[in-house]
Write an enzyme that holds these catalytic residues in place. Sequence first.
Site, short mmCIF file in Angstrom:
data_model
loop_
_atom_site.label_atom_id
_atom_site.label_comp_id
_atom_site.label_asym_id
_atom_site.label_seq_id
_atom_site.Cartn_x
_atom_site.Cartn_y
_atom_site.Cartn_z
N SER A 148 0.82 -1.21 0.00
CA SER A 148 0.00 0.00 0.00
C SER A 148 0.85 1.26 0.00
O SER A 148 0.33 2.35 -0.20
CB SER A 148 -0.92 0.02 1.23
OG SER A 148 -0.14 0.00 2.42
N HIS A 169 -3.05 -3.43 -5.76
CA HIS A 169 -3.37 -3.02 -4.40
C HIS A 169 -4.85 -3.23 -4.12
O HIS A 169 -5.70 -2.43 -4.54
CB HIS A 169 -2.97 -1.56 -4.16
CG HIS A 169 -3.24 -1.11 -2.76
ND1 HIS A 169 -3.64 0.17 -2.45
CD2 HIS A 169 -3.17 -1.78 -1.58
CE1 HIS A 169 -3.80 0.26 -1.14
NE2 HIS A 169 -3.53 -0.90 -0.60
N GLU A 181 -6.23 -1.03 -7.15
CA GLU A 181 -5.35 -0.09 -7.83
C GLU A 181 -4.31 -0.90 -8.61
O GLU A 181 -3.55 -1.66 -8.01
CB GLU A 181 -4.66 0.83 -6.82
CG GLU A 181 -5.62 1.81 -6.16
CD GLU A 181 -4.96 2.65 -5.09
OE1 GLU A 181 -5.36 3.82 -4.93
OE2 GLU A 181 -4.06 2.15 -4.38
N ASN A 219 -4.35 6.04 -0.87
CA ASN A 219 -3.54 6.39 0.30
C ASN A 219 -2.80 7.71 0.13
O ASN A 219 -2.51 8.40 1.11
CB ASN A 219 -2.56 5.26 0.62
CG ASN A 219 -3.25 4.11 1.33
OD1 ASN A 219 -4.30 4.29 1.95
ND2 ASN A 219 -2.69 2.93 1.24
#
Length: 313
Positions: A148, A169, A181, A219
């Site tokens: 991540s 991800h 992702e 993130n």
Amino acid sequence: MAFATRHFVRAASSDAATAAAKKLLIKHVTIIGGGLMGAGIAQVAAASGHTVVLVDQSDEILKKSTKGIEESLKRVTKKKFADKPEAGAEFIKTTLKNLTTSTDAASVVHSTDLVIEAIVENLEVKNELFKTLDKFAPEHTIFASNTSSLQITKMANATTRQDRFGGLHFFNPVPMMKLVEVVRTPMTSQKTFESLVDFSKAVGKSPVSCKDTPGFIVNRLLVPYMMEAVRLFERGDASKEDIDVAMKLGAGYPMGPFELLDYVGLDTSKYIIDGWHSLEPNNPLFAPSPLLNKLVEEKKLGKKTGEGFYKYK
């Protein structure tokens, strides 16, 4: 005759180039790491008809992972097959039949199409794993990391298959969260990228594409937002309770930033922000927080320890 021969050679070369450019249809998946993320990825891959091998260091861990997958599948079938219990039972049986486990990663990657790594967030450990598997996996095999926060490029550079390396991800809990992702490095080939996108869709997810930038999309936006909330609290501009209420009622978020930090784990959040700060020390979004550092030092890591920004019974 010479012309015909040259024409044939050019045609054959063209056909070979076309074949090489074709996307890889991923059927066999090896997942390294039997924790929450690895087990979740294994579940959705097996449920969508892929042959899956889940790998971890011990049979004890893998038994726990398999039990967790079974329990998760039962919850899924209660909703998905509410009026068809027999179909639900068959779904669970078929999914588990697609799943096997192993404690020897090197021995099971010889026939796999895709390796997904979901182990500890430590670049050296991940690189050592990929370096080893690179020796045993077939040439066509794509490597992917579920990291991540770490750079995919640095992992790809530990192997000889930089063009067949990307990020996948997934989000926790994997069976419920629809997003994946798909991260491409400067070396990721178009063929690899498209194969990873197709795999994400095949397991029932909605893929989005991103370059190998810190935190990717979610993130990269989420962590600075949580850190800014901490800074707002550190300055005394608002209480953590009011900040959480404001973001839930004003922005429609299911959790406030402090609730989310406690849920994610303060140690995890600190690890991410420290890593980004080392990459871009002059970026104010990545500045460390004295309060976050203090809580982590005191082992107040959030829900998992019973106390973080809030106390939990």
